[in-house]
Design a protein around this motif. Sequence first.
Motif, PDB file in Angstrom:
ATOM      1  N   GLY A  51       0.824  -1.201   0.000  1.00  0.00           N
ATOM      2  CA  GLY A  51       0.000   0.000   0.000  1.00  0.00           C
ATOM      3  C   GLY A  51       0.857   1.249   0.000  1.00  0.00           C
ATOM      4  N   ASP A  52       0.207   2.391  -0.160  1.00  0.00           N
ATOM      5  CA  ASP A  52       0.906   3.664  -0.183  1.00  0.00           C
ATOM      6  C   ASP A  52       1.237   4.111   1.241  1.00  0.00           C
ATOM      7  OD1 ASP A  52       0.706   3.809  -2.935  1.00  0.00           O
ATOM      8  OD2 ASP A  52      -1.248   4.810  -2.853  1.00  0.00           O
ATOM      9  N   PRO A  53       2.438   4.590   1.431  1.00  0.00           N
ATOM     10  CA  PRO A  53       2.773   5.075   2.768  1.00  0.00           C
ATOM     11  C   PRO A  53       2.063   6.399   3.056  1.00  0.00           C
ATOM     12  CG  PRO A  53       4.612   5.409   1.280  1.00  0.00           C
ATOM     13  CD  PRO A  53       3.564   4.629   0.522  1.00  0.00           C
ATOM     14  N   ALA A  54       1.566   6.538   4.266  1.00  0.00           N
ATOM     15  CA  ALA A  54       0.815   7.734   4.644  1.00  0.00           C
ATOM     16  C   ALA A  54       1.705   8.966   4.654  1.00  0.00           C
ATOM     17  CB  ALA A  54       0.173   7.525   6.007  1.00  0.00           C
ATOM     18  N   LEU A  55       2.953   8.814   5.061  1.00  0.00           N
ATOM     19  CA  LEU A  55       3.857   9.963   5.113  1.00  0.00           C
ATOM     20  C   LEU A  55       4.112  10.500   3.713  1.00  0.00           C
ATOM     21  CD1 LEU A  55       5.624  11.824   6.800  1.00  0.00           C
ATOM     22  CD2 LEU A  55       7.466  10.169   6.552  1.00  0.00           C
ATOM     23  N   GLY A  56       4.278   9.618   2.744  1.00  0.00           N
ATOM     24  CA  GLY A  56       4.480  10.049   1.362  1.00  0.00           C
ATOM     25  C   GLY A  56       3.279  10.798   0.818  1.00  0.00           C
ATOM     26  N   GLN A  57       2.092  10.333   1.142  1.00  0.00           N
ATOM     27  CA  GLN A  57       0.878  11.023   0.710  1.00  0.00           C
ATOM     28  C   GLN A  57       0.774  12.397   1.355  1.00  0.00           C
ATOM     29  OE1 GLN A  57      -2.303   8.391   1.714  1.00  0.00           O
ATOM     30  NE2 GLN A  57      -1.969   7.047  -0.052  1.00  0.00           N
ATOM     31  N   LEU A  58       1.120  12.505   2.604  1.00  0.00           N
ATOM     32  CA  LEU A  58       1.065  13.787   3.306  1.00  0.00           C
ATOM     33  C   LEU A  58       2.038  14.786   2.692  1.00  0.00           C
ATOM     34  CD1 LEU A  58       0.030  15.486   5.697  1.00  0.00           C
ATOM     35  CD2 LEU A  58       1.908  14.538   7.035  1.00  0.00           C
ATOM     36  N   ILE A  59       3.247  14.351   2.393  1.00  0.00           N
ATOM     37  CA  ILE A  59       4.242  15.233   1.786  1.00  0.00           C
ATOM     38  C   ILE A  59       3.791  15.660   0.398  1.00  0.00           C
ATOM     39  CG2 ILE A  59       6.613  15.340   0.908  1.00  0.00           C
ATOM     40  CD1 ILE A  59       7.404  13.552   3.276  1.00  0.00           C
ATOM     41  N   GLU A  60       3.276  14.724  -0.371  1.00  0.00           N
ATOM     42  CA  GLU A  60       2.794  15.051  -1.722  1.00  0.00           C
ATOM     43  C   GLU A  60       1.657  16.062  -1.652  1.00  0.00           C
ATOM     44  OE1 GLU A  60       0.743  12.809  -5.531  1.00  0.00           O
ATOM     45  OE2 GLU A  60       1.805  11.641  -4.023  1.00  0.00           O
ATOM     46  N   HIS A  61       0.725  15.874  -0.754  1.00  0.00           N
ATOM     47  CA  HIS A  61      -0.401  16.788  -0.610  1.00  0.00           C
ATOM     48  C   HIS A  61       0.077  18.175  -0.163  1.00  0.00           C
ATOM     49  CE1 HIS A  61      -4.539  17.961  -0.107  1.00  0.00           C
ATOM     50  NE2 HIS A  61      -4.312  18.302   1.166  1.00  0.00           N
ATOM     51  N   THR A  62       1.025  18.226   0.749  1.00  0.00           N
ATOM     52  CA  THR A  62       1.590  19.507   1.214  1.00  0.00           C
ATOM     53  C   THR A  62       2.283  20.234   0.066  1.00  0.00           C
ATOM     54  OG1 THR A  62       1.918  18.527   3.395  1.00  0.00           O
ATOM     55  CG2 THR A  62       3.091  20.569   2.924  1.00  0.00           C
ATOM     56  N   LEU A  63       3.045  19.496  -0.740  1.00  0.00           N
ATOM     57  CA  LEU A  63       3.721  20.129  -1.874  1.00  0.00           C
ATOM     58  C   LEU A  63       2.717  20.662  -2.892  1.00  0.00           C
ATOM     59  CD1 LEU A  63       6.732  17.709  -2.418  1.00  0.00           C
ATOM     60  CD2 LEU A  63       6.774  20.024  -1.478  1.00  0.00           C
ATOM     61  N   GLN A  64       1.624  19.938  -3.103  1.00  0.00           N
ATOM     62  CA  GLN A  64       0.589  20.417  -4.024  1.00  0.00           C
ATOM     63  C   GLN A  64      -0.057  21.690  -3.501  1.00  0.00           C
ATOM     64  OE1 GLN A  64      -2.090  17.162  -4.596  1.00  0.00           O
ATOM     65  NE2 GLN A  64      -0.729  16.080  -6.036  1.00  0.00           N
TER      66      GLN A  64
END
Length: 68
Positions: A51-64
């Motif tokens: 599955g997708d790591p939650a930390l990676g999703q959080l960083i991606e969303h913050t960068l967006q």
Amino acid sequence: MPTPTHTRPHRRAADGVEIRLPWWAVALPAVAFAALLLMILSPGQARAATGDPALGQLIEHTLQLLSR
């Protein structure tokens, strides 16, 4: 006033401070070290997370959000 006597002789440091360790102060770090050493020596049983790591999703969303 008489000086209290101890039944066990204790080792004193150079500045006169008593050095006394309970048995678990030596045993617990030794057990923790052995457990970590066993985990390092047998890494073949480790499995990758799916599955997708939650930390990676959080960083991606913050960068967006910051790039808008």
